[in-house]
Motif scaffolding. Structure first.
Motif, PDB file in Angstrom:
ATOM      1  N   GLN A  31      23.025 -17.019  15.884  1.00 40.08           N
ATOM      2  CA  GLN A  31      22.975 -15.586  16.033  1.00 40.08           C
ATOM      3  C   GLN A  31      22.702 -14.878  14.537  1.00 40.08           C
ATOM      4  OE1 GLN A  31      26.589 -14.968  17.791  1.00 40.08           O
ATOM      5  NE2 GLN A  31      25.724 -14.970  20.069  1.00 40.08           N
ATOM      6  N   GLY A  87      24.036 -14.273  23.828  1.00 38.22           N
ATOM      7  CA  GLY A  87      24.433 -13.346  23.129  1.00 38.22           C
ATOM      8  C   GLY A  87      23.457 -12.498  22.563  1.00 38.22           C
ATOM      9  N   VAL A 106      25.107  -9.213  21.383  1.00 43.83           N
ATOM     10  CA  VAL A 106      25.616  -9.141  20.113  1.00 43.83           C
ATOM     11  C   VAL A 106      24.791  -9.054  19.068  1.00 43.83           C
ATOM     12  CG1 VAL A 106      27.115 -10.878  18.870  1.00 43.83           C
ATOM     13  CG2 VAL A 106      27.343 -10.476  21.348  1.00 43.83           C
ATOM     14  N   TRP A 157      34.270 -14.556  23.505  1.00 42.08           N
ATOM     15  CA  TRP A 157      35.095 -13.967  22.188  1.00 42.08           C
ATOM     16  C   TRP A 157      36.285 -14.333  22.252  1.00 42.08           C
ATOM     17  CZ3 TRP A 157      33.039  -8.887  19.861  1.00 42.08           C
ATOM     18  CH2 TRP A 157      31.626  -8.798  19.962  1.00 42.08           C
ATOM     19  N   LYS A 212      29.665  -3.381  23.618  1.00 45.70           N
ATOM     20  CA  LYS A 212      29.698  -4.396  22.405  1.00 45.70           C
ATOM     21  C   LYS A 212      29.573  -3.429  21.229  1.00 45.70           C
ATOM     22  CE  LYS A 212      29.653  -7.989  24.689  1.00 45.70           C
ATOM     23  NZ  LYS A 212      28.653  -8.821  25.004  1.00 45.70           N
ATOM     24  N   ARG A 230      27.124 -19.847  31.443  1.00 47.78           N
ATOM     25  CA  ARG A 230      28.013 -19.380  30.366  1.00 47.78           C
ATOM     26  C   ARG A 230      29.205 -20.332  30.484  1.00 47.78           C
ATOM     27  NH1 ARG A 230      27.435 -14.108  28.253  1.00 47.78           N
ATOM     28  NH2 ARG A 230      25.820 -13.089  29.405  1.00 47.78           N
TER      29      ARG A 230
END
Length: 566
Positions: A17, A46, A49, A477, A78, A334
């Motif tokens: 990321q 993500g 994110v 998270w 988010k 996930r």
């Protein structure tokens, strides 16, 4: 530089990321006005994110566009998690909150002529398109034309489209792209296990329309009592202890499937576009609490819906679309506490005409999988077979070298994918973990207000006094934060003082050594940061760097392994 930064994310970005964010920022620097960037990340990796962090670092007036209300709410949540002080407006579903530094908007609303004027007036500098594969439609084109000077970031899990339009023609080649296979190997998505459910149904009389099976023909072919019963029995045999999402062709087909499950004693329900909003909400909440075992749906759960505990996907709807197929299986990829893998029940009907062949897991992912085999098991088998195969020249030397490479690869994977912790799910929906010989208790407690959000609580020996470790955050998270501290407790009982929120030292001002370490790592922090807050930030960054090193070892081995097996 560090005087007044934005508050940091509750969770340090994963290595890929961070790399993705940096590539987008580099692209922006090359062309801030009118520039474009495309990011391709599988479901569960993500995307929200990433674009939230891009917007935070750039500090520009930002417009986030999506085509579903659920996606808008996820984006707004988010942004507020990344920066609790963020002002986020929403446009769509009856709300018209223009003028905020960040606006999340429905494409159906802002593409109307009266709203296009507002876009020009507010002059957004950054435009983010969630599920960017929809961006070739006329509505998106009109919006982008009104904001021609903005930098546009499109994010998607599935860049391919049924109408054969290439999203790359609008945004260029991806600045960052990764695959489900790579994310499974690196431990960021759960392993997938495919099981072929063979039926006697024939698809040979089904016509195609718009690149996929014609809905009416498909329904007539597959919605039969025999096939629906076969699907139920396959679930009963291979996945009866798992929560499952079942994809149907039509609303009537979904109800027939649900009835087959219900008659066999399974708790099943249906959600579709016809389901009233309030009823749909209650059904999804019941599924999230574990009160439903099978959720049959038509189209509504392919994008924007996340229940990480889902560990079975039933593809009762044949499709030729790789994009639709990967979106569907993405509902099960996930990670979740205690989740080992996700079973994909690939319903395979008789099909003699090659042009009618529907997608299956191994076709969609491009990996040779045997029936019942998981991705990880298939990859290990293929590497082993390649290592044991005789080489055309210098057989002894080549064979030894190949074996060495494969063993190194396997070792890296074992180091990289940390052993799952033994989380137990309670009837309340909470997850509980006991750690160490003193049986410290860590719990992920579901939010009463926000679906999919969990707070991290702990009770540490000897007092077992409750303490809050992390406020309500997305499950991934919360789980990552909890397991980082759990591993500290596992490695050395003396490190209990480092994770104990009640320890007096945590309220002291950060030490000079801590401040120096924060600067060395390039971490943002407030001037009044406490010693406990600094310790958490440093611990997260160290964990991220250790994880990144393991991933780099895997990445260095992968090309060599592929060369040897080709």
């Amino acid at each position: 530089m560090l005087s007044a930064p934005s508050p940091p994310l509750a969770l340090t970005l994963r290595p890929y990321q961070e790399e993705c964010v940096q590539r987008v920022l580099n692209t922006y620097q090359e062309q801030p006005e009118g520039g474009k960037a495309l990011v391709v990340l599988p479901t569960g990796c993500g995307k929200t994110v990433v674009f939230t962090e891009v917007a935070r670092r750039l500090g520009l007036t930002t417009l986030v566009i999506a085509h579903r209300q659920e996606l808008l709410q996820q984006a707004a949540d988010k942004f507020r998690l990344a920066d609790p002080t963020a002002v986020v407006g929403q446009v769509g579903t009856g709300r018209h909150e223009w003028g905020a530094p960040t606006t999340v908007a429905s494409i159906q609303t802002i593409s109307r002529p009266e709203h296009l004027k507002n876009l020009s007036q507010f002059r957004y500098q950054l435009v983010v398109i969630d599920e960017g594969h929809h961006a070739t439609s006329d509505g998106y084109k009109a919006v982008l034309a009104a904001l021609s000077n903005a930098f546009v970031l499109a994010v998607t899990a599935t860049p391919d489209r049924l109408d054969k339009q290439r999203i790359e023609s609008s945004f260029g080649e991806p600045v960052f792209s990764t695959t489900i296979l790579e994310m499974v190997e690196q431990g960021y998505l759960c392993d997938l296990r495919a099981i072929a459910v063979r039926t006697t149904t024939s698809l040979d009389g089904v016509h195609t329309q718009g690149g996929d099976f014609k809905t009416r023909d498909l329904e007539e072919a597959v919605d039969t009592p025999e096939r629906n019963l076969r699907i139920m029995r396959a679930y009963q045999e291979h996945a009866k202890d798992r929560q499952a999402i079942c994809f149907a062709v039509t609303v009537e087909h979904a109800h027939h499937l649900a009835e087959a499950f219900q008659k066999a004693g399974f708790r099943a329900a249906v959600v579709s576009g016809d389901t009233p909003q309030e009823e749909r909400k209650h059904i999804l909440q019941a599924y999230a609490r574990g009160e439903l075992e099978v959720l049959c749906n038509v189209s509504v759960l392919t994008e924007g819906y996340d229940h990480p505990a889902t560990s079975c996907i039933i593809m009762a709807r044949p499709t030729k679309s790789r994009a639709l197929y990967t979106q569907a299986i993405g509902r099960g990829t996930r990670l979740a506490p205690g989740k080992r893998d996700c079973v994909i029940l690939d319903v395979t009907d008789n099909c003699l005409k090659h042009r009618l062949q529907p997608q299956l897991l191994q076709q969609a992912l491009g990996v040779d999988m045997r029936n019942g085999e998981s991705i990880t098991e298939a990859r290990h088998r293929l590497h082993t077979e390649a290592a044991e195969a005789p080489a055309p020249s210098e057989p002894g030397k080549e064979s030894n070298e190949r074996t060495t490479k494969v063993l190194a690869r396997t070792s890296d994977l074992l180091v990289n994918i940390l052993a799952p912790m033994d989380w137990k799910r309670l009837s309340s929906g909470a997850y509980v973990l006991e750690v160490g010989e003193h049986r410290h208790r860590i719990a992920l407690v579901p939010s009463a207000l926000r679906e999919g959000y969990y707070a991290v609580w702990a009770k540490l020996a000897p007092t077992f006094k409750p303490q809050l470790w992390l406020k309500e955050s997305p499950l991934e998270w919360a789980q990552t934060h909890a397991e980082m501290k759990a591993r500290l407790l596992q490695t050395d009982e003396k490190k209990r003082v480092l994770v104990d929120s009640h320890a007096p030292w945590r309220s002291y001002p950060a030490s000079l050594k801590q401040l120096s370490t924060l600067r060395y790592y390039g971490l943002d922090f407030q001037p009044e940061i406490t010693s406990g807050e600094a310790s958490d930030l440093i611990g997260q960054e160290k964990a991220r760097r250790e994880q990144a090193k393991a991933k780099q070892r895997v990445a260095r081995q992968a090309p060599r392994s592929r060369q040897k097996t080709s």
